[in-house]
Design an enzyme around this catalytic site. Structure first.
Site, PDB file in Angstrom:
ATOM      1  N   GLU A 409       6.185  40.775  11.785  1.00 44.58           N
ATOM      2  CA  GLU A 409       6.485  42.169  11.481  1.00 44.58           C
ATOM      3  C   GLU A 409       5.858  42.618  10.163  1.00 44.58           C
ATOM      4  O   GLU A 409       5.408  43.762  10.031  1.00 44.58           O
ATOM      5  CB  GLU A 409       7.995  42.400  11.455  1.00 44.58           C
ATOM      6  CG  GLU A 409       8.674  42.340  12.806  1.00 44.58           C
ATOM      7  CD  GLU A 409       8.976  40.925  13.285  1.00 44.58           C
ATOM      8  OE1 GLU A 409       9.433  40.768  14.434  1.00 44.58           O
ATOM      9  OE2 GLU A 409       8.757  39.972  12.502  1.00 44.58           O
ATOM     10  N   PHE A 432      11.960  45.719  18.347  1.00 44.97           N
ATOM     11  CA  PHE A 432      13.314  46.270  18.279  1.00 44.97           C
ATOM     12  C   PHE A 432      13.634  46.612  16.830  1.00 44.97           C
ATOM     13  O   PHE A 432      13.175  45.926  15.912  1.00 44.97           O
ATOM     14  CB  PHE A 432      14.363  45.270  18.799  1.00 44.97           C
ATOM     15  CG  PHE A 432      14.295  45.020  20.281  1.00 44.97           C
ATOM     16  CD1 PHE A 432      14.962  45.848  21.168  1.00 44.97           C
ATOM     17  CD2 PHE A 432      13.572  43.955  20.783  1.00 44.97           C
ATOM     18  CE1 PHE A 432      14.903  45.619  22.534  1.00 44.97           C
ATOM     19  CE2 PHE A 432      13.498  43.712  22.137  1.00 44.97           C
ATOM     20  CZ  PHE A 432      14.168  44.553  23.025  1.00 44.97           C
ATOM     21  N   HIS A 478      19.726  43.755  19.347  1.00 44.61           N
ATOM     22  CA  HIS A 478      18.857  44.658  20.110  1.00 44.61           C
ATOM     23  C   HIS A 478      19.468  46.051  20.206  1.00 44.61           C
ATOM     24  O   HIS A 478      19.083  46.838  21.072  1.00 44.61           O
ATOM     25  CB  HIS A 478      18.619  44.122  21.534  1.00 44.61           C
ATOM     26  CG  HIS A 478      17.833  42.855  21.580  1.00 44.61           C
ATOM     27  ND1 HIS A 478      18.383  41.631  21.301  1.00 44.61           N
ATOM     28  CD2 HIS A 478      16.522  42.617  21.851  1.00 44.61           C
ATOM     29  CE1 HIS A 478      17.443  40.692  21.411  1.00 44.61           C
ATOM     30  NE2 HIS A 478      16.309  41.268  21.739  1.00 44.61           N
TER      31      HIS A 478
END
Length: 688
Positions: A409, A432, A478
Site C-alpha cells: 500500500e 479495502f 473489510h
C-alpha cells in the site's frame, strides 16, 4: 585521470560548504531553525552532482547540502532556506534547510520530499517507474516527452534509512521492473545516536543482495577521485542499460546530527577523532598538491570561498521575511473543473450500477488520456479488481497501462508522487479501506505536503480509489470507514459518491484535478444489492459529464408549506447514509430534506449552511463511529455558523463507538445506523 579543473572545482565547493558550516556554527542565534550540514559527506555528494545532466532527477536527503552546491545552487540560495526567508526558491521559507524542490531546464529536477527517514525512496522509485513507462510505451507521443534523452534517478539516503520497510518496497519494485535508478547510501555509521552495530544486522550492500537484479558496490565516499570515477561509470551504465544500482559510500560524520542534536551528546572523543581521519577536504587538498597545484593557489581558494560564504550569508540575513498573507497559499493548485457540465440524464441512456459507472468512467479517461495508468492489487487482467470494477480494462489498454502490484500500500500510494512528476496521471486502488494505513506515511509526509512546501511546483496529480463501508457481514477488516482519519490530513481532497451518475461525474473531475484526490466508494452500493439502495442505479451520464468537487446536491426537498410552518428538518449525509435517510423520510412525508455532500473536502458549506438556516433543524448522518468523527465536527461548524437560526441543537447520528465492525450480521446491524434509528432521531429533532 580526472582533470585538475574538476578537482579544483570540487575543492572550491568543499571549502565553500565548510565555510558555510562554520558560519552557521558561529551564528547559532541567527541560524535558529534546525539544520544539518554535509561535513564529511562532501566528496561523494559533489562527485554525484558533477556527473548529472539537466534531464535527470534527484531525490536528496537532509544532509545533501554539498550535492546542491555541486548542481549549481549558490550559498545564498541555500541560506535563504536555512533562514526561512521569503525568497527561498525551494519553499518560500516553509521547509527545512537542504530540503529543495526545483523544476528548471538548467539542472536536474528535484521533487519535494519530507524529512521522514527513507520516505523519499518510494517517490523517487515512482519517478523511475514513470520514466520507464514513457520509454517502453508504444504511444510515440509519450516517448517524445523524453526528447530522446535517457534520464537517471538518484535517490540519496542515509545508511540508517535502509531499515525502513518502505525502502524495501522501493527496492522490490525497482528490481522487478528494472528501473533506471541509483540508490546512493551515504554510510556514516550513525542514525542520530544509534550506531550501525546497534541497529542493523547488515550493511546496505548485504541487504541489497536479497534483491536479485540490484547491482551493488561499496566505495570510499570520502575520496573524491574514487567517488567521481565510480559515479561516472555507474551513472553511464544506468543511463545505457536501464537497471537499478546501489552504491554504499562510506563517509565520516564530521558535523552534528542537526544543529539541535549535538555530536557531543552521544559520541565520544575517540569516535570523533576516528571519523576526522577521513575528512574529504584535507584528502583532496593533499591530492591537489601531489598533482602540482601550488600551495598559494589553494590558500587563495580557501580565502576566497570563506569571504564569498560570509558575503552570501550577510546578504541572506538581510533578505525579507515571508509575507504572512502567503501562509495559506499553494495548499492546492487551481482545478480546471469548476462547473457541472455534460448531460446527467441522457434521454437515450440506460441505468447502470455504480461499479459499472466507475468502469465506464475509467475506460473513457484512458481512451482520452494516454498518460493515464491504472494499478493496484488485483486490478490487472486476471481479476479486474476484487469488485470487478476494472474488468476488461487490461484487455483493452494493455498490461503496461493496467497492471497488478504486490501487496504494498505504501508503494501504490507513494509512487504516484514520482509518476505525477514526470507527467503521468496515475489512478491507483487500495483494495479495502481497512488496509490503507500502511500507505499513510506516503499520503501524509509526501503527497499532502508536496504542493504547499514546493510553493506549487509539485502538486501530486493522483486519484486514489478506496472501496469502503460495511454490509452483509464483511467483518472487522473489510468494513471500516476512514473518512475522519483522511480528513485530518490537509492537502488532499476527499470524494464520496452515492450513486452511479455522481460516480462517473466525480471520477472525471477527480482525475482532471491536478491535486491528490481520494475517492471513497461504498462497496455496499456498487451493485445495489443492499435492500433500499436500488436508487444508486442511475442512467449513465454522457461521456463529457463532470461534477465539480465541492458541490453538494439536494436529492429530496421538503414541502414548501411545511417548511414555512417550521415543521421540517434537513439531513446532511453521504454514501450509505443517503439511503437510510431516504427510507426514514417516508415516515415523515414532506418534512425531510436530504443533502448529499458528495465531496467531504472541499465541503459545500455554502449550501449546507443556507439550507440549515431555512429549516432551523438538522441532522448530520454518517456510517462512521460517531465520537470525534467528521460528522460531529461538521455539526459543530453548523452550530457556530447557524446558531441564531437553529430551533434545536444539531443532531448527529453515527455508528456505535466500537473499534471495528463485527463479523456477525446481527451485531453488524446493531453497530451501524439504519432507517429505524434515523427515524427515531428525526422524531426527537422535529418534536424538540
Amino acid at each position: 585521470m580526472i582533470s585538475s579543473d574538476v578537482l579544483l572545482r570540487a575543492y572550491r565547493l568543499m571549502r565553500t560548504a565548510n565555510s558555510m558550516a562554520e558560519i552557521y556554527e558561529r551564528n547559532r542565534q541567527i541560524c535558529k531553525y534546525v539544520h544539518s550540514v554535509s561535513r564529511g559527506h562532501e566528496a561523494i555528494q559533489l562527485a554525484t552532482s558533477f556527473n548529472l545532466l539537466p534531464c535527470d532527477y534527484v531525490s536528496p536527503y537532509y544532509r545533501d547540502e554539498s550535492l546542491l552546491l555541486g548542481l549549481g545552487f549558490t550559498p545564498y540560495q541555500l541560506m535563504l532556506q536555512l533562514l526561512a526567508k521569503a525568497d527561498d526558491i525551494f519553499s518560500g521559507g516553509r521547509e527545512y534547510y537542504s530540503h529543495p524542490s526545483y523544476k528548471g531546464a538548467d539542472k536536474p529536477t528535484i521533487i519535494h520530499q519530507s524529512s521522514a527517514t527513507g520516505m523519499q525512496a518510494i517517490p523517487a522509485t515512482g519517478i523511475a517507474q514513470g520514466i520507464a513507462y514513457l520509454e517502453r510505451n508504444p504511444d510515440t507521443s509519450l516517448k517524445q516527452r523524453l526528447q530522446g534523452q535517457s534520464p537517471v534517478v538518484i535517490c540519496s539516503l542515509g545508511d540508517a534509512s535502509i531499515t525502513e520497510g518502505e525502502v524495501s518496497e522501493a527496492f522490490q519494485f525497482a528490481v522487478l521492473k528494472k528501473l533506471p535508478i541509483i540508490y546512493l547510501i551515504q554510510d556514516n555509521n550513525w542514525g542520530i545516536s544509534v550506531s550501525a552495530d546497534e541497529a542493523r544486522a547488515m550493511g546496505a550492500c548485504e541487504y541489497a543482495a536479497g534483491f536479485p537484479g540490484m547491482e551493488c558496490i561499496k566505495i570510499d565516499g570520502s575520496d573524491f577521485e574514487e567517488s567521481y570515477e565510480v559515479m561516472q561509470r555507474i551513472i553511464d551504465l544506468v543511463r545505457r542499460y536501464r537497471c537499478p544500482f546501489l552504491i554504499q559510500a562510506k563517509v565520516p560524520l564530521l558535523g552534528h546530527h542537526t544543529s539541535g542534536v549535538r555530536m557531543e551528546f552521544y559520541r565520544d572523543k575517540k569516535d570523533i577523532e576516528k571519523h576526522s581521519e577521513d575528512d574529504p577536504v584535507p584528502k583532496l587538498r593533499k591530492r591537489l598538491l601531489e598533482i602540482g597545484i601550488e600551495e598559494e593557489e589553494l590558500i587563495e581558494i580557501e580565502k576566497n570561498t570563506a569571504a564569498y560564504a560570509n558575503e552570501q550569508f550577510a546578504k541572506a540575513v538581510n533578505a525579507p521575511e515571508p509575507d504572512i498573507a502567503d501562509a495559506d497559499k499553494f495548499i492546492f493548485v487551481p482545478t480546471p473543473v469548476t462547473q457541472e457540465s455534460g448531460e446527467r440524464n441522457p434521454a437515450t441512456g440506460e441505468k447502470v450500477i455504480m461499479v459499472g459507472a466507475a468502469l465506464f468512467a475509467i475506460r473513457e479517461i484512458m481512451e482520452d488520456f494516454p498518460e493515464a495508468v491504472l494499478y493496484g492489487q488485483d486490478v490487472g487482467r486476471r481479476m479486474g479488481g476484487v469488485f470487478r470494477e476494472t474488468a476488461t480494462l487490461a484487455e483493452q489498454f494493455g498490461d503496461h497501462r493496467v497492471f497488478n502490484t504486490a501487496i504494498q500500500e505504501a508503494y501504490i500510494i507513494g509512487s504516484t508522487v514520482g509518476m505525477s512528476a514526470v507527467g503521468l496521471k496515475p489512478i491507483v486502488e487500495i483494495q479495502f479501506a481497512d488496509y490503507v494505513y500502511p500507505g499513510f506515511n506516503q499520503l501524509v509526509t509526501e503527497i499532502s505536503k508536496s504542493c504547499y512546501l514546493s510553493c506549487g511546483k509539485f502538486p501530486v496529480q493522483t486519484l486514489i480509489r478506496i472501496p469502503i463501508g460495511a454490509y452483509n457481514g464483511g467483518g472487522p477488516y473489510h468494513s471500516g470507514s476512514i473518512e475522519t482519519t483522511l480528513l485530518s490530513i490537509k492537502g488532499i481532497k476527499i470524494v464520496y459518491p452515492s450513486n452511479a451518475a455522481d460516480m462517473k461525474g466525480l471520477m472525471k473531475a477527480a482525475f482532471l484535478d491536478p491535486n491528490p484526490v481520494v475517492m471513497l466508494e461504498h462497496k455496499g452500493l456498487y451493485w445495489s444489492k443492499v435492500a433500499g439502495t436500488e436508487d444508486a442505479k442511475m442512467i449513465e451520464p454522457s461521456r463529457d459529464y463532470i461534477v465539480p468537487l465541492g458541490k453538494a446536491n439536494i436529492i429530496l426537498y421538503a414541502d414548501d408549506e411545511k417548511l414555512k410552518a417550521g415543521e421540517t428538518c434537513c439531513i446532511i449525509t453521504y454514501g450509505m447514509g443517503i439511503y437510510w435517510a431516504k427510507a426514514a423520510s417516508k415516515n415523515f412525508p414532506g418534512r425531510i430534506e436530504i443533502i448529499d455532500l458528495r465531496t467531504l473536502f472541499p465541503l459545500d458549506e455554502e449550501l449546507v449552511f443556507d439550507r440549515v438556516r431555512k429549516h432551523g433543524k438538522c441532522m448530520v448522518l454518517t456510517e462512521e463511529q460517531q465520537n470525534n468523527s467528521f460528522a460531529e465536527a461538521l455539526g459543530f461548524r453548523i452550530s457556530s455558523a447557524c446558531f441564531s437560526y437553529l430551533d434545536a441543537p444539531v443532531a448527529v447520528l453515527g455508528a456505535l463507538n466500537a473499534p471495528a465492525i463485527p463479523l456477525n450480521m446481527t451485531l453488524e446491524k446493531t453497530i451501524l445506523p439504519n432507517a429505524e434509528k434515523v427515524s427515531q432521531k428525526i422524531n426527537q429533532l422535529i418534536c424538540y
